[in-house]
Design a protein around this motif. Structure first.
Motif, PDB file in Angstrom:
ATOM      1  N   ALA A 174       1.837   3.191  11.610  1.00 53.83           N
ATOM      2  CA  ALA A 174       3.251   3.327  11.969  1.00 53.83           C
ATOM      3  C   ALA A 174       3.412   3.942  13.350  1.00 53.83           C
ATOM      4  CB  ALA A 174       3.970   4.180  10.921  1.00 53.83           C
TER       5      ALA A 174
ATOM      6  N   TYR B 228      13.121  -6.112  13.975  1.00 51.48           N
ATOM      7  CA  TYR B 228      11.945  -5.598  13.242  1.00 51.48           C
ATOM      8  C   TYR B 228      12.305  -4.309  12.487  1.00 51.48           C
ATOM      9  CZ  TYR B 228       7.467  -3.216  12.585  1.00 51.48           C
ATOM     10  OH  TYR B 228       6.409  -2.533  12.050  1.00 51.48           O
TER      11      TYR B 228
ATOM     12  N   GLY C 156      12.572  -3.776   8.441  1.00 52.23           N
ATOM     13  CA  GLY C 156      11.700  -2.801   7.770  1.00 52.23           C
ATOM     14  C   GLY C 156      12.471  -1.837   6.901  1.00 52.23           C
TER      15      GLY C 156
ATOM     16  N   SER D  15       9.055  -1.663   0.265  1.00 52.51           N
ATOM     17  CA  SER D  15       7.604  -1.780   0.451  1.00 52.51           C
ATOM     18  C   SER D  15       6.953  -2.565  -0.684  1.00 52.51           C
ATOM     19  CB  SER D  15       6.979  -0.381   0.542  1.00 52.51           C
ATOM     20  OG  SER D  15       7.469   0.309   1.659  1.00 52.51           O
TER      21      SER D  15
ATOM     22  N   ILE E 182       7.246  -6.308  -0.067  1.00 49.42           N
ATOM     23  CA  ILE E 182       6.279  -6.729   0.949  1.00 49.42           C
ATOM     24  C   ILE E 182       4.882  -6.807   0.339  1.00 49.42           C
ATOM     25  CG2 ILE E 182       5.199  -6.074   3.145  1.00 49.42           C
ATOM     26  CD1 ILE E 182       7.818  -4.688   3.861  1.00 49.42           C
TER      27      ILE E 182
ATOM     28  N   ILE F  36      -0.585  -1.347   5.011  1.00 51.67           N
ATOM     29  CA  ILE F  36       0.306  -2.159   5.863  1.00 51.67           C
ATOM     30  C   ILE F  36       1.697  -2.254   5.236  1.00 51.67           C
ATOM     31  CG2 ILE F  36       0.713  -4.498   6.723  1.00 51.67           C
ATOM     32  CD1 ILE F  36      -2.312  -4.775   7.056  1.00 51.67           C
ATOM     33  N   ALA F  37       1.737  -2.458   3.920  1.00 48.31           N
ATOM     34  CA  ALA F  37       3.034  -2.569   3.232  1.00 48.31           C
ATOM     35  C   ALA F  37       3.847  -1.288   3.394  1.00 48.31           C
ATOM     36  CB  ALA F  37       2.810  -2.877   1.751  1.00 48.31           C
TER      37      ALA F  37
ATOM     38  N   TYR G  94       5.053  -0.614   7.183  1.00 47.32           N
ATOM     39  CA  TYR G  94       6.148  -1.414   7.735  1.00 47.32           C
ATOM     40  C   TYR G  94       7.451  -0.608   7.752  1.00 47.32           C
ATOM     41  CZ  TYR G  94       9.175  -5.446   8.573  1.00 47.32           C
ATOM     42  OH  TYR G  94      10.091  -6.310   9.099  1.00 47.32           O
ATOM     43  N   ARG G  95       7.823  -0.058   6.595  1.00 46.89           N
ATOM     44  CA  ARG G  95       9.057   0.726   6.548  1.00 46.89           C
ATOM     45  C   ARG G  95       8.919   2.009   7.374  1.00 46.89           C
ATOM     46  NH1 ARG G  95      11.274   4.982   4.527  1.00 46.89           N
ATOM     47  NH2 ARG G  95      13.488   4.987   4.035  1.00 46.89           N
TER      48      ARG G  95
ATOM     49  N   SER H 170       7.103   2.557  10.018  1.00 51.33           N
ATOM     50  CA  SER H 170       7.201   2.273  11.453  1.00 51.33           C
ATOM     51  C   SER H 170       8.629   1.889  11.840  1.00 51.33           C
ATOM     52  CB  SER H 170       6.237   1.154  11.833  1.00 51.33           C
ATOM     53  OG  SER H 170       6.590  -0.058  11.180  1.00 51.33           O
ATOM     54  N   ALA H 171       9.358   1.248  10.908  1.00 55.04           N
ATOM     55  CA  ALA H 171      10.743   0.870  11.208  1.00 55.04           C
ATOM     56  C   ALA H 171      11.609   2.109  11.432  1.00 55.04           C
ATOM     57  CB  ALA H 171      11.307   0.027  10.061  1.00 55.04           C
TER      58      ALA H 171
END
Length: 315
Positions: A110, A136, A140, A145, A148, A187-188, A191-192, A194-195
């Motif tokens: 992230a 993006y 996210g 999660s 995803i 990774i799943a 994603y959130r 990092s968003a």
């Protein structure tokens, strides 16, 4: 600084004490009988139920139960699991390794994604880069999660006939097998994560880029890359650090659904099992772990403030 750290560490004690009181009281107010749940509807006599309650200490008054539990914590003993009979600390320790690795991997991913994306979106505001980054970030935040994770598993299975290993292998035993299993949930989750950090990084960078000292640096003819990297980035990181720290602590307690989707035996799945079995001592230990993670994360964030901004001094 040392005095501040000591004071903060001491202040953690009443905070965690308050959390322990709250957790203990809420569990005792929950409907249902943990001893009856243990027997799973099997017909047993009242004497057997009473003997089991006596063995678990549930026949004592609530204040006495809490005092015994608290005394055990002071001595590093979280008690025995009502379901398995194993020490709660042992049950948590063998699951925490997996969850912690996923959370750390997600946090690293992230940060690596969010900082450059947020910076680029702010520097090239209202350009196609900014719109792409905002899409993006909003995606996210909107997509859970676990969804995803399900898409990942189905895609890997449909496209490559690949399924991640089910059995957990520590990284130092077999790094390849370990990463094959944990990279996808990481990774799943990332994603959130990092968003959230990307949105904060963009907002913070936009605010910093309009400060007077940035205009002064540009007026002196400093290169734009130097202005952003040396003057803007460091100050823009302050609010982002808060988000990253709090989200990191939140992930430790929020792995419940992700671990269910990827069939990982971490603390999230352990919490689900503990709730299903009405295992009071295990639930208490896990919630205390999550509260401790939040308190430590806040402490680390405060220390990072001082490291990032020389104007902040805690003495």
């Amino acid at each position: 600084m040392v005095r501040y750290c000591i004071n903060r560490l001491v202040l953690m004690i009443p905070t965690l004490f308050g959390v322990s009181v709250l957790v203990f009281a809420m569990l005792r107010l929950m409907p249902g009988d943990p001893v009856a749940t243990m027997f799973g509807g099997t017909a047993v006599t009242k004497d057997v139920l009473a003997a089991e309650r006596s063995r678990l200490g549930l026949d004592q008054s609530v204040p006495v139960q809490f005092a015994n539990w608290l005394w055990g914590i002071v001595h590093g003993n979280l008690g025995l699991s009502m379901w398995t009979g194993h020490p709660v600390s042992h049950e948590i320790a063998i699951r925490l390794q997996l969850s912690l690795q996923v959370v750390v991997m997600a946090a690293v991913l992230a940060i690596v994604i969010a900082l450059p994306l947020g910076t680029l979106a702010a520097v090239f505001r209202n350009s196609w880069i900014d719109y792409g980054v905002r899409f993006y970030a909003i995606s996210g935040l909107a997509i859970p999660s676990f969804w995803i994770g399900m898409i990942m598993i189905l895609s890997l299975l449909a496209l490559f006939s690949y399924t991640p290993p089910i059995t957990f292998t520590p990284f130092w035993v077999d790094p390849k097998a370990n990463l094959e299993q944990l990279i996808w949930p990481a990774i799943a989750v990332a994603y959130r994560y990092s968003a959230v950090a990307t949105r904060m990084m963009r907002s913070s960078m936009l605010e910093v880029l309009h400060e007077d000292y940035i205009r002064t640096a540009r007026a002196k003819g400093a290169y734009e890359l130097l202005v952003i990297g040396r003057h803007a980035l460091r100050n823009a990181l302050l609010p982002v650090t808060t988000v990253i720290g709090i989200e990191f602590a939140f992930l430790i307690g929020g792995m419940v659904v992700t671990e269910q989707v990827f069939n990982l035996n971490g603390v999230g799945k352990l919490l689900v099992q503990a709730v299903a079995h009405s295992d009071y001592t295990l639930i208490q230990g896990l919630l205390l772990l999550v509260a401790t993670a939040f308190v430590i994360a806040n402490f680390v964030v405060d220390l990072m403030y001082a490291a990032l901004d020389p104007r902040i001094r805690y003495n």
